[in-house]
Design a protein around this motif. Structure first.
Motif, PDB file in Angstrom:
ATOM      1  N   ARG A  10       2.439  -5.454   2.271  1.00  0.00           N
ATOM      2  CA  ARG A  10       2.641  -5.622   0.832  1.00  0.00           C
ATOM      3  C   ARG A  10       1.481  -6.327   0.142  1.00  0.00           C
ATOM      4  N   LEU A  11       0.395  -6.597   0.869  1.00  0.00           N
ATOM      5  CA  LEU A  11      -0.799  -7.182   0.266  1.00  0.00           C
ATOM      6  C   LEU A  11      -1.913  -6.146   0.129  1.00  0.00           C
ATOM      7  N   CYS A  12      -1.957  -5.169   1.028  1.00  0.00           N
ATOM      8  CA  CYS A  12      -2.987  -4.125   0.991  1.00  0.00           C
ATOM      9  C   CYS A  12      -2.565  -3.023   0.038  1.00  0.00           C
ATOM     10  N   LYS A  13      -3.453  -2.701  -0.891  1.00  0.00           N
ATOM     11  CA  LYS A  13      -3.198  -1.654  -1.878  1.00  0.00           C
ATOM     12  C   LYS A  13      -4.288  -0.590  -1.779  1.00  0.00           C
ATOM     13  N   CYS A  17      -4.496   5.436  -5.264  1.00  0.00           N
ATOM     14  CA  CYS A  17      -3.168   5.689  -5.833  1.00  0.00           C
ATOM     15  C   CYS A  17      -2.438   4.409  -6.248  1.00  0.00           C
ATOM     16  N   GLY A  18      -2.942   3.244  -5.823  1.00  0.00           N
ATOM     17  CA  GLY A  18      -2.333   1.977  -6.205  1.00  0.00           C
ATOM     18  C   GLY A  18      -1.116   1.584  -5.396  1.00  0.00           C
ATOM     19  N   LYS A  19      -0.717   2.414  -4.464  1.00  0.00           N
ATOM     20  CA  LYS A  19       0.475   2.126  -3.655  1.00  0.00           C
ATOM     21  C   LYS A  19       0.145   1.158  -2.522  1.00  0.00           C
ATOM     22  N   ASN A  20       1.191   0.529  -1.991  1.00  0.00           N
ATOM     23  CA  ASN A  20       1.020  -0.330  -0.830  1.00  0.00           C
ATOM     24  C   ASN A  20       0.568   0.492   0.369  1.00  0.00           C
ATOM     25  N   MET A  21      -0.182  -0.155   1.232  1.00  0.00           N
ATOM     26  CA  MET A  21      -0.591   0.483   2.479  1.00  0.00           C
ATOM     27  C   MET A  21       0.386   0.018   3.549  1.00  0.00           C
ATOM     28  N   LYS A  22       0.628   0.877   4.527  1.00  0.00           N
ATOM     29  CA  LYS A  22       1.584   0.483   5.556  1.00  0.00           C
ATOM     30  C   LYS A  22       0.884   0.282   6.888  1.00  0.00           C
ATOM     31  N   TYR A  23       1.497  -0.577   7.688  1.00  0.00           N
ATOM     32  CA  TYR A  23       0.944  -0.932   8.992  1.00  0.00           C
ATOM     33  C   TYR A  23       1.272   0.148  10.008  1.00  0.00           C
ATOM     34  N   LYS A  24       0.276   0.503  10.790  1.00  0.00           N
ATOM     35  CA  LYS A  24       0.469   1.438  11.901  1.00  0.00           C
ATOM     36  C   LYS A  24      -0.330   0.927  13.084  1.00  0.00           C
ATOM     37  N   HIS A  49      -7.971   3.535   4.987  1.00  0.00           N
ATOM     38  CA  HIS A  49      -7.472   2.692   6.076  1.00  0.00           C
ATOM     39  C   HIS A  49      -8.421   1.531   6.339  1.00  0.00           C
ATOM     40  N   VAL A  50      -7.880   0.482   6.982  1.00  0.00           N
ATOM     41  CA  VAL A  50      -8.671  -0.675   7.393  1.00  0.00           C
ATOM     42  C   VAL A  50      -7.910  -1.369   8.519  1.00  0.00           C
ATOM     43  N   SER A  51      -8.647  -1.940   9.470  1.00  0.00           N
ATOM     44  CA  SER A  51      -7.978  -2.608  10.587  1.00  0.00           C
ATOM     45  C   SER A  51      -7.602  -4.046  10.208  1.00  0.00           C
ATOM     46  N   GLU A  52      -6.481  -4.483  10.732  1.00  0.00           N
ATOM     47  CA  GLU A  52      -6.002  -5.833  10.480  1.00  0.00           C
ATOM     48  C   GLU A  52      -6.987  -6.870  11.029  1.00  0.00           C
ATOM     49  N   ASP A  53      -7.512  -6.637  12.221  1.00  0.00           N
ATOM     50  CA  ASP A  53      -8.458  -7.582  12.819  1.00  0.00           C
ATOM     51  C   ASP A  53      -9.719  -7.722  11.976  1.00  0.00           C
ATOM     52  N   GLU A  74      -0.439 -17.213   2.807  1.00  0.00           N
ATOM     53  CA  GLU A  74      -0.326 -18.193   1.729  1.00  0.00           C
ATOM     54  C   GLU A  74      -1.516 -18.152   0.771  1.00  0.00           C
ATOM     55  N   ILE A  75      -2.688 -17.703   1.231  1.00  0.00           N
ATOM     56  CA  ILE A  75      -3.877 -17.746   0.375  1.00  0.00           C
ATOM     57  C   ILE A  75      -4.291 -16.393  -0.202  1.00  0.00           C
ATOM     58  N   VAL A  76      -3.919 -15.294   0.462  1.00  0.00           N
ATOM     59  CA  VAL A  76      -4.347 -13.972   0.000  1.00  0.00           C
ATOM     60  C   VAL A  76      -3.363 -13.443  -1.041  1.00  0.00           C
ATOM     61  N   ASP A  77      -3.905 -13.055  -2.197  1.00  0.00           N
ATOM     62  CA  ASP A  77      -3.080 -12.479  -3.258  1.00  0.00           C
ATOM     63  C   ASP A  77      -2.887 -10.986  -3.004  1.00  0.00           C
ATOM     64  N   TYR A  78      -4.005 -10.255  -2.828  1.00  0.00           N
ATOM     65  CA  TYR A  78      -3.932  -8.837  -2.482  1.00  0.00           C
ATOM     66  C   TYR A  78      -5.282  -8.372  -1.961  1.00  0.00           C
ATOM     67  N   VAL A  79      -5.249  -7.225  -1.271  1.00  0.00           N
ATOM     68  CA  VAL A  79      -6.451  -6.588  -0.744  1.00  0.00           C
ATOM     69  C   VAL A  79      -6.486  -5.180  -1.311  1.00  0.00           C
ATOM     70  N   GLU A  80      -7.562  -4.858  -2.025  1.00  0.00           N
ATOM     71  CA  GLU A  80      -7.719  -3.506  -2.579  1.00  0.00           C
ATOM     72  C   GLU A  80      -8.686  -2.742  -1.676  1.00  0.00           C
ATOM     73  N   VAL A  81      -8.196  -1.643  -1.089  1.00  0.00           N
ATOM     74  CA  VAL A  81      -8.968  -0.903  -0.103  1.00  0.00           C
ATOM     75  C   VAL A  81      -9.321   0.478  -0.628  1.00  0.00           C
ATOM     76  N   GLU A  82     -10.612   0.765  -0.661  1.00  0.00           N
ATOM     77  CA  GLU A  82     -11.096   2.100  -0.992  1.00  0.00           C
ATOM     78  C   GLU A  82     -11.467   2.838   0.284  1.00  0.00           C
ATOM     79  N   ASP A  83     -11.977   2.082   1.247  1.00  0.00           N
ATOM     80  CA  ASP A  83     -12.411   2.618   2.536  1.00  0.00           C
ATOM     81  C   ASP A  83     -12.533   1.417   3.460  1.00  0.00           C
ATOM     82  N   SER A  84     -12.703   1.671   4.765  1.00  0.00           N
ATOM     83  CA  SER A  84     -12.826   0.546   5.690  1.00  0.00           C
ATOM     84  C   SER A  84     -14.079  -0.285   5.419  1.00  0.00           C
ATOM     85  N   LEU A  85     -15.049   0.260   4.677  1.00  0.00           N
ATOM     86  CA  LEU A  85     -16.255  -0.489   4.320  1.00  0.00           C
ATOM     87  C   LEU A  85     -16.396  -0.718   2.813  1.00  0.00           C
TER      88      LEU A  85
END
Length: 107
Positions: A10-13, A17-24, A49-53, A74-85
């Motif tokens: 629920r932090l990765c967007k 499309c602006g939707k949440n990204m899901k963990y796999k 996509h982006v890796s959690e690590d 507690e510190i991260v508001d959100y992560v906006e991902v366009e690509d892994s880089l």
């Protein structure tokens, strides 16, 4: 302290499309992927996509120490991902975000 699973749930967007990204878990690597793409396919969004690590390593570099999963939440508001880089990690306290643009990283 209990470690959380799927730290960035629920932090990765997805930037497209602006939707949440899901963990796999793919090949024992925890990743966040665009839920629209995963659910509906390439006609609806891109395979963002982006890796959690990798996200954790960027945050550790910023704060120059390892943080627990709970501290990260507690510190991260959100992560906006366009690509892994191509991504931005925004913080709740209003600090400058971490910007990753290919080989350029701004901490």
């Amino acid at each position: 302290m209990i470690e959380l699973n799927n730290i960035f749930s629920r932090l990765c967007k997805c930037k497209f499309c602006g939707k949440n990204m899901k963990y796999k878990n793919e090949r024992n690597i925890g990743k966040y992927i665009c839920s629209t793409y995963d659910n509906y396919g390439k006609n609806y969004c891109k395979r963002t996509h982006v890796s959690e690590d990798f996200l954790k390593s960027l945050i550790f570099r910023r704060f120059q120490r390892e943080l627990s999963d709970q501290e990260i939440r507690e510190i991260v508001d959100y992560v906006e991902v366009e690509d892994s880089l191509l991504l931005e990690i925004h913080f709740k306290n209003g600090d400058e975000p971490i910007l990753l643009k290919g080989k350029f990283i701004q901490f």
